[in-house]
Design a protein around this motif. Structure first.
Motif, PDB file in Angstrom:
ATOM      1  N   ARG A 201      45.983  87.301 -43.980  1.00 14.05           N
ATOM      2  CA  ARG A 201      45.264  88.138 -45.056  1.00 14.05           C
ATOM      3  C   ARG A 201      46.232  88.439 -46.265  1.00 14.05           C
ATOM      4  O   ARG A 201      45.727  88.524 -47.393  1.00 14.05           O
ATOM      5  N   TRP A 202      47.702  87.986 -46.127  1.00 15.69           N
ATOM      6  CA  TRP A 202      48.361  88.369 -47.310  1.00 15.69           C
ATOM      7  C   TRP A 202      48.696  87.072 -48.005  1.00 15.69           C
ATOM      8  O   TRP A 202      49.238  86.922 -49.200  1.00 15.69           O
ATOM      9  N   LEU A 203      48.205  86.049 -47.694  1.00 20.25           N
ATOM     10  CA  LEU A 203      48.622  84.567 -48.287  1.00 20.25           C
ATOM     11  C   LEU A 203      47.247  83.913 -48.414  1.00 20.25           C
ATOM     12  O   LEU A 203      46.488  83.570 -47.228  1.00 20.25           O
ATOM     13  N   SER A 204      46.893  83.455 -49.420  1.00 18.95           N
ATOM     14  CA  SER A 204      45.901  82.699 -49.658  1.00 18.95           C
ATOM     15  C   SER A 204      45.810  81.231 -49.231  1.00 18.95           C
ATOM     16  O   SER A 204      46.902  80.724 -48.426  1.00 18.95           O
ATOM     17  N   ASP A 205      44.713  80.454 -48.962  1.00 18.87           N
ATOM     18  CA  ASP A 205      44.774  79.311 -48.388  1.00 18.87           C
ATOM     19  C   ASP A 205      45.752  78.398 -48.905  1.00 18.87           C
ATOM     20  O   ASP A 205      46.172  77.612 -48.707  1.00 18.87           O
ATOM     21  N   ARG A 206      45.463  78.384 -50.521  1.00 19.92           N
ATOM     22  CA  ARG A 206      46.177  77.431 -51.295  1.00 19.92           C
ATOM     23  C   ARG A 206      47.631  77.974 -50.986  1.00 19.92           C
ATOM     24  O   ARG A 206      48.652  76.920 -50.985  1.00 19.92           O
ATOM     25  N   GLY A 207      48.054  79.178 -51.036  1.00 17.42           N
ATOM     26  CA  GLY A 207      49.388  79.431 -50.784  1.00 17.42           C
ATOM     27  C   GLY A 207      49.917  79.177 -49.564  1.00 17.42           C
ATOM     28  O   GLY A 207      51.104  78.736 -49.649  1.00 17.42           O
ATOM     29  N   ALA A 208      49.016  79.255 -48.587  1.00 11.73           N
ATOM     30  CA  ALA A 208      49.643  78.762 -47.036  1.00 11.73           C
ATOM     31  C   ALA A 208      49.835  77.120 -47.263  1.00 11.73           C
ATOM     32  O   ALA A 208      50.757  76.751 -46.599  1.00 11.73           O
ATOM     33  N   VAL A 209      49.031  76.455 -47.921  1.00 15.51           N
ATOM     34  CA  VAL A 209      49.334  74.866 -48.124  1.00 15.51           C
ATOM     35  C   VAL A 209      50.545  74.499 -48.768  1.00 15.51           C
ATOM     36  O   VAL A 209      51.611  73.781 -48.200  1.00 15.51           O
ATOM     37  N   VAL A 210      50.938  75.424 -49.783  1.00 11.07           N
ATOM     38  CA  VAL A 210      51.863  75.083 -50.713  1.00 11.07           C
ATOM     39  C   VAL A 210      53.071  75.451 -49.811  1.00 11.07           C
ATOM     40  O   VAL A 210      54.212  74.923 -49.611  1.00 11.07           O
ATOM     41  N   ALA A 211      53.097  76.619 -49.261  1.00 11.13           N
ATOM     42  CA  ALA A 211      54.237  77.044 -48.601  1.00 11.13           C
ATOM     43  C   ALA A 211      54.412  76.356 -47.183  1.00 11.13           C
ATOM     44  O   ALA A 211      55.736  75.888 -46.997  1.00 11.13           O
ATOM     45  N   GLY A 212      53.434  75.696 -46.589  1.00 15.03           N
ATOM     46  CA  GLY A 212      53.648  74.868 -45.618  1.00 15.03           C
ATOM     47  C   GLY A 212      54.262  73.534 -45.860  1.00 15.03           C
ATOM     48  O   GLY A 212      55.223  72.914 -45.219  1.00 15.03           O
ATOM     49  N   VAL A 213      53.948  73.163 -46.981  1.00 19.74           N
ATOM     50  CA  VAL A 213      54.474  71.754 -47.619  1.00 19.74           C
ATOM     51  C   VAL A 213      56.032  72.031 -47.885  1.00 19.74           C
ATOM     52  O   VAL A 213      56.864  71.264 -47.296  1.00 19.74           O
ATOM     53  N   VAL A 214      56.606  73.136 -48.383  1.00 16.24           N
ATOM     54  CA  VAL A 214      57.824  73.529 -48.552  1.00 16.24           C
ATOM     55  C   VAL A 214      58.626  73.604 -47.368  1.00 16.24           C
ATOM     56  O   VAL A 214      59.601  73.073 -47.131  1.00 16.24           O
ATOM     57  N   VAL A 215      57.940  74.367 -46.388  1.00 11.62           N
ATOM     58  CA  VAL A 215      58.845  74.723 -45.270  1.00 11.62           C
ATOM     59  C   VAL A 215      58.950  73.362 -44.392  1.00 11.62           C
ATOM     60  O   VAL A 215      60.045  73.204 -43.705  1.00 11.62           O
ATOM     61  N   SER A 216      57.844  72.542 -44.274  1.00 12.38           N
ATOM     62  CA  SER A 216      57.989  71.223 -43.724  1.00 12.38           C
ATOM     63  C   SER A 216      59.017  70.431 -44.366  1.00 12.38           C
ATOM     64  O   SER A 216      59.721  69.568 -43.452  1.00 12.38           O
ATOM     65  N   SER A 217      59.151  70.467 -45.770  1.00 11.45           N
ATOM     66  CA  SER A 217      60.127  69.616 -46.381  1.00 11.45           C
ATOM     67  C   SER A 217      61.482  70.114 -46.091  1.00 11.45           C
ATOM     68  O   SER A 217      62.478  69.297 -45.954  1.00 11.45           O
ATOM     69  N   LEU A 218      61.816  71.437 -45.995  1.00  9.74           N
ATOM     70  CA  LEU A 218      62.876  71.816 -45.446  1.00  9.74           C
ATOM     71  C   LEU A 218      63.437  71.414 -44.151  1.00  9.74           C
ATOM     72  O   LEU A 218      64.558  70.834 -43.913  1.00  9.74           O
ATOM     73  N   ILE A 219      62.432  71.397 -43.355  1.00  8.00           N
ATOM     74  CA  ILE A 219      62.864  70.800 -41.852  1.00  8.00           C
ATOM     75  C   ILE A 219      63.262  69.361 -41.824  1.00  8.00           C
ATOM     76  O   ILE A 219      64.111  68.945 -41.334  1.00  8.00           O
ATOM     77  N   PHE A 220      62.227  68.483 -42.562  1.00 13.16           N
ATOM     78  CA  PHE A 220      62.444  67.146 -42.830  1.00 13.16           C
ATOM     79  C   PHE A 220      63.676  67.033 -43.409  1.00 13.16           C
ATOM     80  O   PHE A 220      64.553  65.940 -43.056  1.00 13.16           O
ATOM     81  N   SER A 221      64.334  67.619 -44.515  1.00  8.70           N
ATOM     82  CA  SER A 221      65.427  67.428 -45.124  1.00  8.70           C
ATOM     83  C   SER A 221      66.820  67.637 -44.026  1.00  8.70           C
ATOM     84  O   SER A 221      67.495  66.980 -44.108  1.00  8.70           O
TER      85      SER A 221
END
Length: 338
Positions: A201-221
């Motif tokens: 409820r604190w993060l919009s769908d778009r915000g969750a997608v953007v944050a998910g891309v960033v977090v998964s990219s950090l893990i990838f790196s």
């Protein structure tokens, strides 16, 4: 006598009450722990543990299993790399099948593996886009005087080196396998679960997608064990481009095509990795000799980083043309709000 019996009954009752209270407390603690680990509404582990599980499974499949399987063997560099990544790809596929059935409780196709004509179209588009985007790097270095072409159709050096055509083909297979298992683990499993875990409820769908891309990219790196800030940042950028391609298309086809050709073009087609001493074992369609400053012509230098940005821009243009806009299209059943 009656009073003594009454006192004893009271003590027994108090003792039984205390036992009930302790069991209730224990049940409360256990219930709290279970709620942290397990989502009762979804009947599966929570997103954090799914992400960690996928990461650990991928690590074991990529680094531990191939090392054990090939211990003591001596193979040509191209064959060794292809064999290691074949084992990693099989381990990644087994991991995805196991997660889909027993952990995630979802169809395997939810990881972006809905094969078909459209899937193949996006995969081919990713190949063409990456081939075109990475093509800008070498001319920039040549025009700037930072590189010269020393050899064409150059075979790899070193013991057990295969003829150019054979080694070139084996490396193509190797990097296709790399793209398959890295995208399946990092985008299909990890990014999808990360987005699901961040939706609240604190993060919009778009915000969750953007944050998910960033977090998964950090893990990838981080998973590539970068030895410099430039390597970390460049891998992070690549992760963001590939993650965006995944959420834009709800498929692994485009990111797999991009990933395959970025690696293959960098190492074997345009020779952009020839700044490394170990690159002498690589067969290269074009083998440049780099003389410019490393911050520009290094594998993670500004020139190659600019080429990756070109790949990202071309990918965004392709998605906008083919799908009618650049936006998230993730359609997993667990991504739908009730």
């Amino acid at each position: 006598m009656a009073e003594a019996e009454t006192d004893t009954d009271f003590e027994r009752t108090a003792s039984r009450s205390a036992d009930v209270d302790r069991r209730a407390d224990r049940s409360g603690i256990v219930g709290h722990v279970v709620s942290v680990l397990w989502s009762r509404t979804e009947n599966r582990p929570r997103a954090l543990w799914r992400v960690l599980g996928a990461f650990v499974a991928g690590f074991v499949g990529v680094y531990v299993v191939p090392a054990l399987a090939l211990a003591g063997t001596e193979l040509p560099p191209s064959v060794a790399g292809a064999t290691i990544n074949l084992i990693a790809a099989l381990a990644g596929l087994v991991t995805a099948v196991g997660f889909a059935k027993y952990v995630d409780r979802r169809p395997l196709t939810d990881y972006g593996l809905a094969f078909g004509p459209s899937w193949l179209t996006d995969f081919g588009a990713g190949i063409i886009i990456a081939l075109a985007g990475m093509a800008v790097a070498l001319p920039v270095s040549l025009i700037a005087g930072w590189a010269t072409v020393s050899e064409l159709f150059s075979g790899g050096a070193g013991a057990n080196a295969l003829p150019f055509a054979v080694a070139f083909g084996v490396y193509a297979i190797q990097f296709m396998l790399v793209a398959f298992w890295e995208e399946l683990i990092n985008r299909g499993l990890i990014l999808t679960s990360t987005v699901e875990g961040l939706r609240n409820r604190w993060l919009s769908d778009r915000g969750a997608v953007v944050a998910g891309v960033v977090v998964s990219s950090l893990i990838f790196s981080i998973a590539h064990f970068p030895d410099s800030l430039a390597a970390f940042g460049s891998r992070l950028l690549m992760g963001v481009i590939l993650g965006a391609a995944y959420v834009w298309t709800d498929s692994l086809a485009l990111p797999m095509g991009l990933h395959f050709l970025i690696n293959f073009a960098t190492n074997n087609i345009y020779g952009l990795a020839n700044v490394r001493e170990a690159a002498e074992v690589l067969p290269m369609l074009i083998r440049p000799a780099f003389t410019g400053p490393s911050q520009f012509v290094g594998v993670y230098g500004l020139v190659n980083t600019g080429a990756w940005l070109c790949v990202g821009a071309l990918a965004a243009g392709y998605v906008a043309f083919r799908y009618g806009g650049v936006e998230s299209r993730l359609t997993s059943a667990y991504l739908q709000r009730e």
